[in-house]
Design a protein around this motif. Structure first.
Motif, short mmCIF file in Angstrom:
data_model
loop_
_atom_site.label_atom_id
_atom_site.label_comp_id
_atom_site.label_asym_id
_atom_site.label_seq_id
_atom_site.Cartn_x
_atom_site.Cartn_y
_atom_site.Cartn_z
N HIS A 28 0.85 -1.20 0.00
CA HIS A 28 0.00 0.00 0.00
C HIS A 28 0.88 1.25 0.00
CE1 HIS A 28 0.88 -0.14 4.28
NE2 HIS A 28 0.22 -1.31 4.37
N GLY A 29 0.25 2.40 -0.23
CA GLY A 29 0.99 3.64 -0.43
C GLY A 29 1.92 3.98 0.73
N TRP A 30 1.36 3.92 1.94
CA TRP A 30 2.18 4.28 3.12
C TRP A 30 3.38 3.33 3.20
CZ3 TRP A 30 3.28 1.82 7.91
CH2 TRP A 30 3.88 2.66 8.87
N GLN A 34 7.47 3.97 3.43
CA GLN A 34 8.27 3.45 4.52
C GLN A 34 9.40 2.55 4.02
OE1 GLN A 34 7.98 4.19 7.91
NE2 GLN A 34 6.71 5.78 6.97
N GLN A 48 5.28 12.51 0.89
CA GLN A 48 4.07 11.69 0.88
C GLN A 48 2.98 12.26 -0.03
OE1 GLN A 48 3.10 11.16 4.99
NE2 GLN A 48 5.14 10.35 5.45
N TYR A 52 1.12 9.73 -4.02
CA TYR A 52 -0.15 9.24 -4.55
C TYR A 52 -0.40 9.67 -6.01
CZ TYR A 52 -1.00 7.19 -0.09
OH TYR A 52 -0.87 6.40 1.00
N ALA A 77 -6.90 -1.40 3.15
CA ALA A 77 -5.90 -0.56 2.47
C ALA A 77 -5.87 -0.86 0.98
CB ALA A 77 -4.53 -0.81 3.07
N ARG A 78 -5.44 0.10 0.23
CA ARG A 78 -5.36 -0.09 -1.23
C ARG A 78 -3.97 -0.64 -1.54
NH1 ARG A 78 -9.36 0.21 -5.05
NH2 ARG A 78 -8.36 0.25 -7.09
#
Lengths: 111, 934
Positions: A28-30, A34, A48, A52, A77-78
């Motif tokens: 996922h994006g986060w 990380q 951040q 996206y 989550a995506r």
């Protein structure tokens, strides 16, 4: 290298970093942000807000796909995943990046 | 494949815009939660502080959302959907404009779509077999009159086979009609394709059962075998598994079925029954063989042009050895060959002629022009409305709307209008096509090449959308560009003063005058045409009890080999003599049938005569010239047409019993008798419309006529030495079949035995429905000789030809176009009048403030409108007068004067009505109210 400096350096290579990160596993994006930070030992910090739009651009170009999934701690989550086209694009990008960095290195060394 | 992924992703992103927005919200929330948790965990921050920091490090959420929207694209979709909503609202606000616009344009689009589908169907050259585009046709043409010289093909193919290397597998085909007789099914005449076995090889389609024709089948003395098509297998043999090896009688010959071709295979034209060729070049004189067509397949990598080049070389080489019948004298060089060889793509060879295709393309262009005209008309209406919205445009421009945005919105309004018109137009076109094609298939049946398709294709839809977009540009785009060019400040000021901002001076006056003139010019001409055809259809019909009659055309299979080695003319007469002999027997047997009251033999179906050009001898003047050959005839006809001397009439040959049996009254002189039949005289009888058309009020008895050109199988001798025929009687009119022109001039000649290749048998049935007698009639005829065919059995008076059906479609199209032109003109005049008067509100207000009376003002307004209409009506009448005169050879019929007057009055009424309401409205406004803004 401070975080401010590497933002500029990152801008051109964000796509490459995202593709490379996703080549390991769907994420996922986060998590992507990380992971980049972890692998670079905190040297590269992804902005951040610009992550996206980059993900969406890659998806629009057919290099990655995305779908909803559930994280380890049961959150929705995506998840992004590399497509075959994305894998090919990663190879090409890596090649050209290596050539570019080699050329840069050579120039810097001689001067 | 990357682009497929990309396209799919884009579509998904665009198509679910709302859910995509929600997705980003969810995703960002997740991101911020995760980041806050991390900060709490790693840095020990409180929950609220962690969330604040997460927000800060993320950057502006709104900014990111905007960036995401930019990446996703489709912003234009949002503004377009707004424009669409506005457009629908505007159209609903002015339903009359929408209605009139849609009707006018849909008619034009319907005609355009019809022409497109029809032309593309007709010139469709995609042959549905593997590599069908490599199939070609070789044709010899008479260079003098562009007639095909099919009689030379059988000999020339040998030369082409050896000398043309760019085409392989050359072969011949010939379509004949034969009675097909097999066990368990009624005998019926069908098309039989006599084809070289190579046809099956070039088409690359394998048989479903058994085998196709092979070279051995084409050897002299081979056992006759036939290959049948899927449809025939199902219909006549109920799809029986053991059909191969069974017998089928075709004409007088018994064939063994060798194989079945798969469904959908119908080469060479639209066939389901194939046998080997029955004609061989050795049996005939060069240039005088039976007609065949020649096909072949382009060799790998070769083009039609290559083949044409080689064929032309062969043609030049053969020129000196052509027989005299294929040579023409050319000045000093002596005799020169008249044969030219042409190589064509297969499909193209079945369209009447390349010039026809050009004609059809010109028609398509003309239709586009019609649409342009109608669009300009609708544009006028829209412009008048746009002009009244100029204030709104000015306000929007002042508030920052770009010109592009405003023009875009007006264009979309127009596009919605033309899109509705396109849908309606396409529906009309499809209905008309279905009607026409349905009839064409019933009438032409298996003569129509099977690859011609008149369905709705993606190409047709694209064409219609392009037409709609083009007209939307004219309707919305042009007026919008013009309206947005005017200066904003001026418009805002004008808006304050209560008027529009566009100048409507002489331009509008000219437009009104032109509108009226065009309507007045076109309408009477169409009304005139309609009246003329109505008139010819409304004559009395049923006196002759045509509903008791059944007609059929009788023909005899022509065995070319039987009379081989003679000239084609000699073969004709030998064949005709044989047919006459069979005819006598058939008439005898039918007359003795219990259910038959009487039998008549004619050369064509009564009421559907063949047409010809004739000239009458100029009484007292010099005898008219004698036509020599077909070209001289064409010249003569052209010259005489120019002088109004030749007449287009129907003609048929009949027996003396014809008039008596049908009870056709003799008006003057006598009918035909046995002496005329025996050839003692050159007597002919004419009908009343003939007498009136050709001789007017003069007595036709004793006058003479001569054919100058006719469109049927007259022998070359007769063409070279035309005969003068004496008119011996005038009879009443025989009713034409429904749907065709009834008061057609007709000439009756004595029916001589042996002079025709086909006869029409008319049978009056004593009781019951005539159609039921058809099977019995065929039984009787086949009983005499299986080679004797009865074609086209139908009751007398049944709707006949494809021309009639096409006529009806064209007639409806003309009515639709005229109707829409009238409607548009009326609406246009109304809109223009209302608009000009609305613009004069202030002037009227000032005049009334200065003391002008209401009546005085109304009269002034109406007079001005009346002047414009008057000029238009006068101009239009002059044009209509000239047009009708030209159509009627400079005689002006009284009824046209009436229709001209009526149309003029109608348009004047529309003009006055259009001016009346706005004038009343303007007057009801108080002068102070009008002037307040100043």
């Amino acid at each position: 290298m401070t975080a401010r400096h590497n933002t500029d350096a990152l801008r051109g290579s964000l796509d490459l970093l995202v593709l490379k990160t996703l080549s390991l596993e769907p994420m996922h994006g986060w998590g992507i942000g990380q992971r980049i930070q972890q692998i670079s030992d905190g040297a590269l910090e992804v902005n951040q807000g610009s992550l996206y739009p980059a993900l969406l651009r890659l998806e629009k170009d057919g290099l990655i796909t995305s779908e909803w999934g559930v994280t380890d701690n049961n959150r929705r989550a995506r998840y992004y995943q590399l497509t075959t086209a994305g894998r090919k694009a990663l190879g090409a990008e890596l090649d050209s990046w290596r050539k570019f960095s080699l050329a840069l290195e050579t120039v810097l060394r001689t001067s | 494949m990357k682009w497929i992924h990309a396209a799919k992703s884009r579509l998904r992103l665009l198509s679910s815009r709302r859910s995509t927005d929600a997705r980003f919200d969810d995703e960002m929330r997740f991101h911020l939660d995760m980041e806050a948790e991390r900060l709490q965990r790693d840095e020990g921050l409180s929950a609220s502080e962690a969330h604040r920091r997460a927000h800060v490090s993320f950057g502006g959420v709104e900014k990111t959302r905007e960036q995401l929207r930019d990446v996703r694209g489709g912003r234009w979709l949002g503004s377009m959907s707004l424009d669409l909503k506005l457009a629908v609202r505007m159209l609903r606000k002015s339903p009359w404009l929408a209605g009139v616009g849609v009707i006018g344009m849909s008619v034009a689009i319907a005609i355009g779509a019809f022409a497109y589908a029809f032309i593309n169907g007709l010139v469709g050259t995609d042959i549905p077999v593997p590599e069908g585009n490599r199939l070609v046709i070789f044709e010899n043409w008479d260079v003098r009159n562009s007639q095909e010289l099919g009689r030379t093909h059988l000999h020339d193919i040998e030369e082409w086979r050896t000398s043309v290397s760019s085409v392989e597998e050359l072969g011949t085909f010939r379509i004949v009609r034969r009675n097909v007789i097999s066990q368990g099914a009624e005998p019926e005449p069908m098309q039989v394709a006599e084809v070289s076995p190579s046809l099956f090889r070039v088409s690359g389609v394998s048989p479903l059962k058994g085998r196709a024709l092979i070279p051995d089948d084409d050897r002299p003395g081979a056992t006759p075998v036939a290959v049948i098509g899927y449809r025939l297998w199902q219909n006549r043999f109920s799809g029986s598994a053991d059909v191969v090896g069974r017998s089928i009688q075709i004409g007088a010959t018994h064939y063994t079925i060798a194989g079945v071709m798969p469904e959908g295979y119908h080469l060479p034209v639209n066939n389901v029954l194939w046998v080997a060729p029955t004609t061989r070049s050795v049996d005939f004189r060069p240039g005088d063989a039976p007609d065949v067509r020649v096909f072949g397949r382009l060799a790998e990598g070769r083009t039609v042009e290559d083949a044409q080049r080689e064929a032309t070389q062969v043609q030049q080489r053969l020129a000196s050895s052509r027989p005299p019948s294929l040579r023409a004298t050319t000045g000093s060089d002596g005799a020169e060959s008249i044969v030219r060889t042409r190589v064509l793509p297969y499909g193209l060879a079945f369209t009447e002629s390349p010039s026809l295709i050009w004609l059809l393309h010109i028609l398509k262009f003309a239709v586009s022009l019609l649409l342009l005209l109608i669009s300009v008309n609708v544009a006028t209406l829209v412009y008048a409305r746009t002009a009244s919205r100029v204030g709104e445009i000015a306000v929007r421009t002042a508030l920052g709307a770009s010109r592009r945005r405003i023009v875009g919105q007006l264009f979309i309004e127009a596009f919605v209008l033309s899109f509705i018109a396109a849908v309606v137009g396409l529906a009309i076109a499809v209905t008309a096509l279905d009607y026409l094609v349905g009839h064409a298939q019933r009438i032409a049946g298996d003569q129509l090449p099977y690859w011609m398709s008149f369905d709705v294709t993606p190409g047709l839809v694209v064409y219609v959308v392009l037409l709609a977009a083009g007209s939307a540009f004219v309707i919305g785009g042009l007026p919008a560009l013009k309206a947005t060019r005017a200066n904003v400040r001026g418009n805002l000021q004008e808006l304050g003063a209560g008027g529009g901002g566009l100048k409507m001076g002489r331009g509008w006056t000219a437009l009104i005058v032109t509108q009226v003139a065009v309507a007045v010019a076109i309408l009477p001409v169409v009304v005139h045409g309609v009246l003329r055809s109505r008139d010819s259809q409304s004559s009395s019909v049923p006196e002759y009890q045509i509903d008791q009659w059944l007609t059929a055309t009788m023909q005899l299979d022509r065995d070319e080999r039987q009379f081989a080695a003679t000239t084609s003319a000699a073969r004709d007469s030998l064949h005709n003599a044989l047919l006459s002999q069979r005819l006598r027997t058939a008439v005898d047997r039918l007359e003795n049938d219990g259910n038959v009251r009487s039998v008549l033999v004619t050369s064509s179906i009564p009421g559907a005569e063949l047409d010809a050009f004739i000239v009458a001898d100029p009484q007292g003047g010099p005898s008219v010239g004698v036509a020599i050959d077909s070209m001289a005839i064409a010249d003569t006809v052209r010259q005489r047409n120019a002088r109004g001397e030749s007449h287009y009439v129907g003609h048929m040959s009949v027996t003396p019993a014809f008039f008596e049996t049908f009870g056709i009254p003799v008006i003057a002189g006598r009918t035909l008798d046995q002496g005329d039949i025996a050839g003692a005289t050159n007597a002919v009888v004419i009908n009343l419309p003939f007498a009136k058309k050709v001789f007017g009020d003069a007595n036709p008895i004793g006058r003479r006529i001569q054919f100058v050109y006719r469109d049927y199988d007259e022998s070359a001798e007769a063409r070279r030495a035309p005969v003068w025929y004496d008119i011996v009687g005038v009879v009443a009119n025989f009713p034409r079949t429904p749907g065709s022109a009834t008061k057609h001039p007709v000439l009756y000649r004595p029916l001589r035995e042996g002079s025709h290749g086909a006869y029409v048998l008319g049978v009056q049935v004593a009781s019951g429905v005539p159609e039921r007698f058809g099977t019995r009639m065929r039984e009787v005829v086949i009983g005499i000789d299986p080679k004797l065919r009865l074609e086209d059995i139908k009751p007398l008076g049944a709707a006949t030809s494809i021309e009639t059906v096409l006529d009806r479609v064209i007639f409806s199209a003309i009515l639709l176009v005229t109707g829409s032109v009238v409607l548009l003109s009326a609406a246009g005049i109304y809109a223009l009048m209302s608009f000009t008067i609305t613009r004069r509100r202030r002037e009227i207000g000032i005049r009334m403030a200065l003391g002008a009376g209401a009546r005085h003002v109304t009269t002034g307004v109406l007079l001005r409108a009346g002047r414009q209409v008057f000029v238009g009506v006068t101009l239009g009448s002059i044009i209509a007068f000239v047009l009708i005169q030209a159509l009627e050879r400079w005689k002006f019929p009284a009824q046209s004067a009436v229709s001209l007057g009526a149309v003029g009055l109608f348009m004047a009424a529309v003009g006055v009505a259009a001016a009346w309401r706005p004038a009343r409205t303007a007057m009801s406004i108080q002068p102070t109210e009008c002037l307040r803004h100043d």
